[in-house]
Write a protein that holds these residues in place. Structure first.
Motif, PDB file in Angstrom:
ATOM      1  N   HIS A  36       0.845  -1.193   0.000  1.00  0.00           N
ATOM      2  CA  HIS A  36       0.000   0.000   0.000  1.00  0.00           C
ATOM      3  C   HIS A  36       0.881   1.244   0.000  1.00  0.00           C
ATOM      4  CE1 HIS A  36      -3.592   2.316   2.010  1.00  0.00           C
ATOM      5  NE2 HIS A  36      -3.017   3.004   1.036  1.00  0.00           N
ATOM      6  N   HIS A  80       1.711   5.197  -2.501  1.00  0.00           N
ATOM      7  CA  HIS A  80       1.319   6.126  -3.575  1.00  0.00           C
ATOM      8  C   HIS A  80       2.593   6.669  -4.209  1.00  0.00           C
ATOM      9  CE1 HIS A  80      -2.861   5.791  -2.235  1.00  0.00           C
ATOM     10  NE2 HIS A  80      -2.281   5.597  -1.049  1.00  0.00           N
ATOM     11  N   HIS A  88      -4.689   6.017  -5.735  1.00  0.00           N
ATOM     12  CA  HIS A  88      -6.122   6.140  -5.477  1.00  0.00           C
ATOM     13  C   HIS A  88      -6.908   6.052  -6.780  1.00  0.00           C
ATOM     14  CE1 HIS A  88      -5.826   7.396  -1.290  1.00  0.00           C
ATOM     15  NE2 HIS A  88      -4.857   8.230  -1.622  1.00  0.00           N
ATOM     16  N   GLU A  94      -5.777   1.617  -4.946  1.00  0.00           N
ATOM     17  CA  GLU A  94      -6.563   1.695  -3.714  1.00  0.00           C
ATOM     18  C   GLU A  94      -7.928   2.237  -4.136  1.00  0.00           C
ATOM     19  OE1 GLU A  94      -5.090   4.452  -0.741  1.00  0.00           O
ATOM     20  OE2 GLU A  94      -6.336   3.568   0.817  1.00  0.00           O
ATOM     21  N   HIS A 147      -6.212   0.373   6.173  1.00  0.00           N
ATOM     22  CA  HIS A 147      -6.137   1.105   7.455  1.00  0.00           C
ATOM     23  C   HIS A 147      -7.449   1.270   8.233  1.00  0.00           C
ATOM     24  CE1 HIS A 147      -7.297   4.299   4.704  1.00  0.00           C
ATOM     25  NE2 HIS A 147      -6.107   4.378   4.162  1.00  0.00           N
ATOM     26  N   ASP A 160       1.507   2.842   3.309  1.00  0.00           N
ATOM     27  CA  ASP A 160       0.702   3.980   2.852  1.00  0.00           C
ATOM     28  C   ASP A 160       1.601   5.196   2.622  1.00  0.00           C
ATOM     29  OD1 ASP A 160      -1.552   5.251   1.979  1.00  0.00           O
ATOM     30  OD2 ASP A 160      -2.594   5.297   3.906  1.00  0.00           O
ATOM     31  N   HIS A 188       3.191   8.123   0.998  1.00  0.00           N
ATOM     32  CA  HIS A 188       2.835   9.110  -0.024  1.00  0.00           C
ATOM     33  C   HIS A 188       4.034   9.968  -0.427  1.00  0.00           C
ATOM     34  CE1 HIS A 188      -1.298   8.226   1.220  1.00  0.00           C
ATOM     35  NE2 HIS A 188      -1.771   9.018   0.292  1.00  0.00           N
TER      36      HIS A 188
HETATM   37 FE   LIG Z   1      -3.511   4.966   0.722  1.00  0.00          FE
END
Ligand SMILES: [Fe+2]
Length: 244
Positions: A23, A25, A60, A97, A154, A212, A214
Motif C-alpha cells: 500500500h 502512492h 487512489h 486503492e 487502514h 501507505d 505518499h
Molecule cells: Fe492509501
C-alpha cells in the motif's frame, strides 16, 4: 484466510519480516502521492535499503483521481525505467486503492478490469473516514463471490470504527482482510488510530502491514515505525505481505 483465529503462528522463517509492501502512492502525479519521479525514486530507494524486495504501489481511484488501469500501467513503466536508470533492483508493481463508492461497484458489476495485488485477486479498498458505508458487508460478499479477496485499508484510521468495536468485529467477520498502516503505530495519525491499531494487533486481527507511503518523509517515518514495540508484536501474527 482465517489463520489468525487459530492463534498466533509464523508459517515460515521467510516471513519474519515483511519484504513486500502492498500500500503506497509512489507513481508520480496521479494522486496525492509522489509529485514527480524523483520522489518516487527516493521512496523506492528507502524501501530497498530497508530490505524490501517488492513494492506494489496503489494509486487512489476515486472521484478527483480518475485513474484507469491504462494510466497506472503507463506511470508504472515510467517509474520502472527511472528505477533501472538509478540502479535500483527492487521489484515494482502497481494495483490501486479503490474508494468504496458507486463508481467502484459499477466497475465490479460491469465486469470491468479491477487492479489486484499479487496473483490471488487481492483488492485494496478504502472508505470515507467519518461515515461507515452502509453496504460494506454486502460489498465484501459480492467481491468474494466474484473470487476477489478484499483488503480493508487502514481500518484504524476510520473514525466510525474508533469507538465502535462491535462494528469492527462485524466487518472483520465478513472475511475482509485488515491492513494496518505501520505509521499508526507511532501515532502519526493521532492517538485514536494508534490505539485501534494496537487493539487489532492484540486481538490477532491484522493480516497485512502497509506503509501507505505518499512522500519521502513517510518512508523515513516507516523506518521508525518498524522499531516500535507493536510492529514487532504484529510480526507474531500471520502477516501475509510476503505472499503477494
Ligand atoms: Fe492509501
Amino acid at each position: 484466510m482465517f489463520g489468525s483465529l487459530f492463534g498466533k503462528r509464523k508459517p515460515s522463517a521467510d516471513l519474519d519480516f515483511p519484504v513486500v509492501d502492498l500500500h503506497s502512492h509512489m507513481l508520480p502525479g496521479i494522486d496525492d502521492g509522489a509529485a514527480n519521479v524523483e520522489e518516487s525514486i527516493t521512496m523506492l530507494r528507502t524501501f530497498q535499503e530497508m530490505g524490501y524486495r517488492k513494492v506494489i504501489t496503489t494509486p487512489h481511484i476515486t472521484t478527483g483521481y480518475d485513474n484507469t488501469p491504462e494510466i497506472i500501467r503507463g506511470k508504472l513503466e515510467e517509474v520502472r525505467s527511472a528505477a533501472d536508470a538509478a540502479g535500483l533492483t527492487i521489484h515494482i508493481e502497481a494495483a490501486a486503492e479503490y474508494f468504496l463508492d458507486e463508481r467502484f461497484m459499477s466497475l465490479v458489476n460491469e465486469g470491468q478490469e479491477i487492479l489486484t495485488l499479487g496473483t490471488r485477486k487481492h483488492v485494496l479498498i478504502e472508505t470515507a473516514f467519518m461515515t461507515r458505508p452502509i453496504m460494506l458487508v454486502e460489498v465484501v460478499k459480492t467481491l468474494q463471490n466474484l473470487g476477489y479477496r478484499p483488503i480493508y485499508a487502514h481500518p484504524e484510521r476510520y473514525t466510525y470504527l474508533q469507538s465502535n468495536w462491535d462494528s469492527v468485529k462485524k466487518i472483520y467477520n465478513s472475511g475482509i482482510l485488515f491492513q494496518i498502516n505501520a505509521m499508526s503505530l507511532i501515532g502519526y495519525y493521532d492517538n485514536a488510530p494508534r490505539k485501534l491499531a494496537e487493539r487489532l494487533i492484540d486481538e490477532g486481527m491484522v493480516s497485512f502491514i502497509g506503509s501507505d507511503c505518499h512522500k519521502p518523509k513517510h518512508a523515513e517515518l516507516y523506518k521508525k515505525a518498524r522499531e516500535s514495540k507493536y510492529f514487532a508484536k504484529a510480526l507474531e501474527l500471520d502477516i501475509q505481505n510476503n505472499t503477494l
